[in-house]
Write an enzyme that holds these catalytic residues in place. Structure first.
Site, PDB file in Angstrom:
ATOM      1  N   ASN A 149      89.856  34.646 -22.496  1.00  0.00           N
ATOM      2  CA  ASN A 149      88.829  34.392 -21.537  1.00  0.00           C
ATOM      3  C   ASN A 149      87.632  35.399 -21.393  1.00  0.00           C
ATOM      4  OD1 ASN A 149      90.286  36.281 -20.080  1.00  0.00           O
ATOM      5  ND2 ASN A 149      91.232  34.815 -18.814  1.00  0.00           N
ATOM      6  N   ARG A 287      89.502  43.989 -11.372  1.00  0.00           N
ATOM      7  CA  ARG A 287      90.922  43.970 -10.289  1.00  0.00           C
ATOM      8  C   ARG A 287      89.924  44.446  -9.101  1.00  0.00           C
ATOM      9  NH1 ARG A 287      92.148  40.799 -13.598  1.00  0.00           N
ATOM     10  NH2 ARG A 287      94.249  40.690 -14.641  1.00  0.00           N
ATOM     11  N   GLN A 316      96.536  39.055  -4.261  1.00  0.00           N
ATOM     12  CA  GLN A 316      95.991  37.687  -4.249  1.00  0.00           C
ATOM     13  C   GLN A 316      97.187  36.561  -4.359  1.00  0.00           C
ATOM     14  OE1 GLN A 316      92.283  38.492  -7.576  1.00  0.00           O
ATOM     15  NE2 GLN A 316      93.852  37.172  -8.073  1.00  0.00           N
ATOM     16  N   HIS A 335      89.726  33.773  -7.431  1.00  0.00           N
ATOM     17  CA  HIS A 335      89.850  34.402  -8.785  1.00  0.00           C
ATOM     18  C   HIS A 335      89.372  33.050  -9.859  1.00  0.00           C
ATOM     19  CE1 HIS A 335      92.005  37.547 -11.715  1.00  0.00           C
ATOM     20  NE2 HIS A 335      90.702  36.980 -12.230  1.00  0.00           N
TER      21      HIS A 335
END
Length: 381
Positions: A149, A287, A316, A335
């Site tokens: 990604n 992050r 998260q 996210h």
């Protein structure tokens, strides 16, 4: 085979007398395995796109393949607390698959309980939800789908830079609210051309971002543990900055592209943020824990940070009372940057490939390893 060597070399991962050391035999022998996947639940959205593979309902599209080979495949979104569904399977699972978007936090305590655990796979990029030192000491293999990604995240970062520079969100909110006040937007809107943009970290994602920024005629800087070769630097038009704080003091826009490690956790604290230009814009898709949460809030409230955008939080999913939800001039999202449908197809295929190699006792692509033979990948050391 490499898989069999992990347990015998795990002792090399011991870095201090307090390190947790577990021993177990890592077997890549034939036979059914228990594989647990932790993914977010998509509910009605699961059926809207047949390529929406990263959710719990579609489970990377590998259920039929795994079960046809006799393996057990358990999928759950429930990952937190002593009574969660994941915790019930910890003692006897062999493989745990998770994503950065809905991470299953694999602590040293969980590793100690997981007597059969052999392999931890990240469907995507970023394995900091795993206690990597404990995994190394326990003789586990940790791997991710490197490169799956990078394009997705780099494109998203460019979008966020433009959103902040052009003060886009307040204008969009005016439209939704039936308002029309050009001055309220224009007094904080700028061109990207001519601005100094610095990336903290210039690995795959950082380099792609710099390449995409070049046509905007920005002044491009980067700080990384490794300097690019001169030819690539010239192609991109970026300048290496060895001293991080000196680079940051020059930047109108700072983009975080470094992994979360012991060295980078909390690296943007009150003191470092104070060294940034007043009115700096920050984009962080790396992050959340790289930033000191309250320091970011305070700097946004004071105007020292003129805008903050990203899609990474700690923890998260972010709780409803997370202060980043309520600070001014933020353009935060859940996210999502690395989980486009295109990225899901890539990281689902990469996960299947590594599972297939694991069942056969074969090595993974070298770049996918985060922990192998008791050693951490360089970016996590």
């Amino acid at each position: 085979m490499a898989m069999r060597r992990v347990a015998s070399t795990a002792a090399r991962a011991i870095t201090s007398p307090s390190s947790l050391v577990f021993t177990r035999e890592l077997q890549a022998s034939p036979g059914p395995k228990k594989i647990v996947g932790v993914f977010y639940k998509a509910n009605q959205y699961a059926e809207m796109n047949p390529n929406f593979l990263g959710c719990a309902e579609n489970a990377l599209g590998i259920r039929e393949w795994l079960e046809s080979k006799g393996h057990q495949y358990i999928v759950t979104p429930d990952k937190e607390g002593p009574d969660c569904e994941l915790e019930k399977h910890i003692p006897d699972l062999h493989v745990l698959i998770s994503t950065p978007f809905h991470p299953a936090y694999v602590t040293a305590e969980r590793i100690k309980k997981a007597k059969n655990l052999q392999l931890l796979l990240t469907a995507g990029i970023g394995s900091d939800h795993v206690d990597l030192k404990a995994a190394a000491a326990a003789g586990l293999t940790v791997a991710e789908v490197t490169g799956s990604n990078t394009v997705s995240v780099a494109e998203d970062e460019l979008m966020r830079i433009l959103i902040l520079v052009r003060n886009f969100l307040p204008g969009h909110h005016q439209v939704i609210n039936g308002e029309w006040n050009v001055a309220a937007i224009a007094h904080r809107a700028y061109d990207l051309e001519g601005k100094t943009v610095g990336t903290v970290g210039a690995g795959r994602i950082g380099r792609l971002l710099l390449q995409r920024l070049k046509p905007f005629n920005c002044n491009l800087l980067y700080h990384d543990r490794l300097k690019m070769d001169s030819e690539l630097e010239n192609q991109i038009g970026a300048k290496f900055e060895e001293d991080l704080d000196k680079m940051l003091s020059k930047c109108d826009i700072v983009v975080i592209n470094t992994p979360l490690t012991e060295k980078t956790k909390g690296m943007f604290d009150k003191e470092r943020i104070a060294k940034l230009k007043k009115g700096v814009l920050i984009v962080n898709n790396a992050r959340g824990a790289i930033m000191d949460t309250q320091a970011v809030v305070d700097a946004c409230n004071s105007g020292h940070i003129a805008g903050y955008s990203g899609d990474v939080w700690y923890p998260q999913p972010a709780p409803k009372d997370h202060p980043w939800r309520y600070m001014p001039n933020q353009a935060m999202t859940p996210h999502i940057s690395g989980t486009t449908i295109d990225a899901q197809l890539r990281y689902a295929a990469g996960t299947k490939d590594m599972l297939d190699r694991y069942f056969k006792g074969e090595d993974f692509p070298a770049e996918n390893y985060i922990v192998k033979d008791g050693e951490l990948a360089p970016q996590y050391r």
